[in-house]
Scaffold this active site. Structure first.
Site, PDB file in Angstrom:
ATOM      1  N   LYS A 187       6.384  -1.683   1.877  1.00 56.58           N
ATOM      2  CA  LYS A 187       5.159  -1.209   2.619  1.00 56.58           C
ATOM      3  C   LYS A 187       4.142  -2.069   2.620  1.00 56.58           C
ATOM      4  CE  LYS A 187       2.972   3.270   3.218  1.00 56.58           C
ATOM      5  NZ  LYS A 187       3.185   3.383   4.450  1.00 56.58           N
ATOM      6  N   GLU A 209      12.880   2.685  13.611  1.00 60.63           N
ATOM      7  CA  GLU A 209      11.702   3.606  13.654  1.00 60.63           C
ATOM      8  C   GLU A 209      10.804   3.608  14.646  1.00 60.63           C
ATOM      9  OE1 GLU A 209       9.625   2.714   9.653  1.00 60.63           O
ATOM     10  OE2 GLU A 209      10.066   0.478  10.159  1.00 60.63           O
ATOM     11  N   LEU A 260      11.032   1.389   7.241  1.00 61.39           N
ATOM     12  CA  LEU A 260      10.145   1.843   6.027  1.00 61.39           C
ATOM     13  C   LEU A 260      11.284   3.223   5.354  1.00 61.39           C
ATOM     14  CD1 LEU A 260       7.844   1.379   4.143  1.00 61.39           C
ATOM     15  CD2 LEU A 260       6.862   3.294   5.156  1.00 61.39           C
ATOM     16  N   TYR A 297       0.851  -1.416  -0.075  1.00 57.21           N
ATOM     17  CA  TYR A 297       0.019  -0.097   0.068  1.00 57.21           C
ATOM     18  C   TYR A 297       0.646   1.312   0.086  1.00 57.21           C
ATOM     19  CZ  TYR A 297       0.860   0.973   5.074  1.00 57.21           C
ATOM     20  OH  TYR A 297       1.283   1.424   6.208  1.00 57.21           O
TER      21      TYR A 297
HETATM   22  N1  PMP Z   1       7.549   4.068   9.146  1.00 64.54           N
HETATM   23  C1  PMP Z   1       6.492   3.292   9.371  1.00 64.54           C
HETATM   24  C2  PMP Z   1       6.324   2.088   9.955  1.00 64.54           C
HETATM   25  C3  PMP Z   1       5.323   3.688   8.757  1.00 64.54           C
HETATM   26  O1  PMP Z   1       3.999   3.269   8.912  1.00 64.54           O
HETATM   27  C4  PMP Z   1       5.246   5.212   8.142  1.00 64.54           C
HETATM   28  C5  PMP Z   1       4.048   5.786   7.279  1.00 64.54           C
HETATM   29  N2  PMP Z   1       2.768   5.798   8.292  1.00 64.54           N
HETATM   30  C6  PMP Z   1       6.497   5.703   7.853  1.00 64.54           C
HETATM   31  C7  PMP Z   1       7.734   4.960   8.389  1.00 64.54           C
HETATM   32  C8  PMP Z   1       6.699   7.186   7.348  1.00 64.54           C
HETATM   33  O2  PMP Z   1       6.528   6.946   5.888  1.00 64.54           O
HETATM   34  P1  PMP Z   1       6.104   8.485   5.154  1.00 64.54           P
HETATM   35  O3  PMP Z   1       7.019   9.395   5.453  1.00 64.54           O
HETATM   36  O4  PMP Z   1       6.108   7.829   3.678  1.00 64.54           O
HETATM   37  O5  PMP Z   1       4.463   8.687   5.528  1.00 64.54           O
END
Ligand code: PMP
Length: 281
Positions: A146, A178, A202, A32
């Site tokens: 993702k 993270e 991610l 996603y």
């Molecule tokens: N890490 C995780 C586990 C996430 O689910 C997300 C997005 N919600 C992110 C990092 C941040 O990604 P982005 O900046 O693309 O929203």
């Protein structure tokens, strides 16, 4: 009326139906994206579509659409909603097939997209920061995909939700990865520290934007492994994501972070990020 897109057509969300044998439902066999839309313009759409391609490659699923077709679909979705700022969710699953872990031979993927109003942090949260807790990161070893298989993230996020905290910050074998729904940066002695983007986290689009701003504006920056001890003694901790943008953590495990309020480096980065958004970049 909230119009969603499912397998080639737009329909009211209440009418959208997925067969129970969809592999996204049975196995979480799906990827996603979540794309923020500011003032009716998708932010960094090319980067999101590239990450989608990487996620599809990671689960060995063919991209069902060309980049141009994806872009047209985004514009059509934005058109159908009145809000200026939207959060567009899309999901591609390996489709509907007899339940069997091995991939089906030739099943069309399921493609779903919806738009919701974009909720960014409140002025109070920007001003005061938010609280977080820490936990061991017990997720799988492909966190760079993702994937909708988010059970680990759900269990970890619930830990902080139960304590009234905004996020759960994760350590794997003593190193910062993270948080359960966002990326994490820390600041120590005015140096901005970011964990290396690898299979353990991610590659957030916001993480990449923050690194871009830091390099262009000559922040003191180190992208490297960050220990739990460094995180727990940081002067500043930030969360980044498409909905949180960049948000300061001012309490960690019930203790103040630095002086217990958003720091100087955060304030500078937050202002630069907001300016970038306004310019529609
Ligand atoms: N890490 C995780 C586990 C996430 O689910 C997300 C997005 N919600 C992110 C990092 C941040 O990604 P982005 O900046 O693309 O929203």
């Amino acid at each position: 009326m909230n119009m969603v897109y499912l397998n080639g057509s737009f329909m009211p969300i209440d009418e959208a139906r997925i067969p129970v044998l969809d592999r996204g439902f049975l196995f979480g066999d799906a990827v996603y994206e979540v794309v923020p839309v500011y003032d009716r313009h998708p932010f960094r759409l090319d980067w999101h579509l590239q990450r989608l391609q990487n996620s599809l490659d990671g689960i060995r699923l063919k991209n069902p659409m060309s980049t141009d077709a994806w872009k047209s679909l985004f514009l059509a979705m934005i058109e159908k909603h009145t809000q200026k700022n939207q959060s567009i969710y899309l999901q591609v699953t390996r489709g509907v097939a007899k339940r069997d872990q091995a991939f089906p031979m030739s099943t069309p993927p399921t493609l779903f997209m919806m738009s919701n109003p974009l909720h960014t942090p409140s002025p109070e949260d920007i001003e005061n920061g938010v609280s977080a807790i820490t936990s061991e990161d017990f997720r799988w070893l492909k966190c760079d995909i993702k994937s909708t298989s988010l059970l680990g993230n759900c269990l970890l996020r619930q830990l902080s939700a139960e304590q009234g905290a905004t996020e759960t910050i994760l350590f794997r074998e003593g190193q910062l990865t993270e948080a359960s729904t966002s990326n994490v940066f820390i600041v120590k002695n005015n140096v901005l520290l970011a964990p290396v983007s690898n299979h353990l986290l991610l590659p957030g689009i916001t993480y990449q934007v923050i690194l871009e701003i830091a390099r262009e504006r000559e922040f003191e920056l180190e992208v490297r492994d960050i220990s739990a001890a460094e995180t727990l003694s940081a002067d500043e901790i930030w969360l980044t994501s498409s909905s949180k943008e960049v948000l300061a953590v001012t309490r960690l495990n019930g203790q103040p972070v630095g002086e217990g309020k958003p720091g100087r480096v955060f304030k500078r980065m937050h202002a630069l990020f907001q300016a970038l958004k306004r310019e529609g970049q």
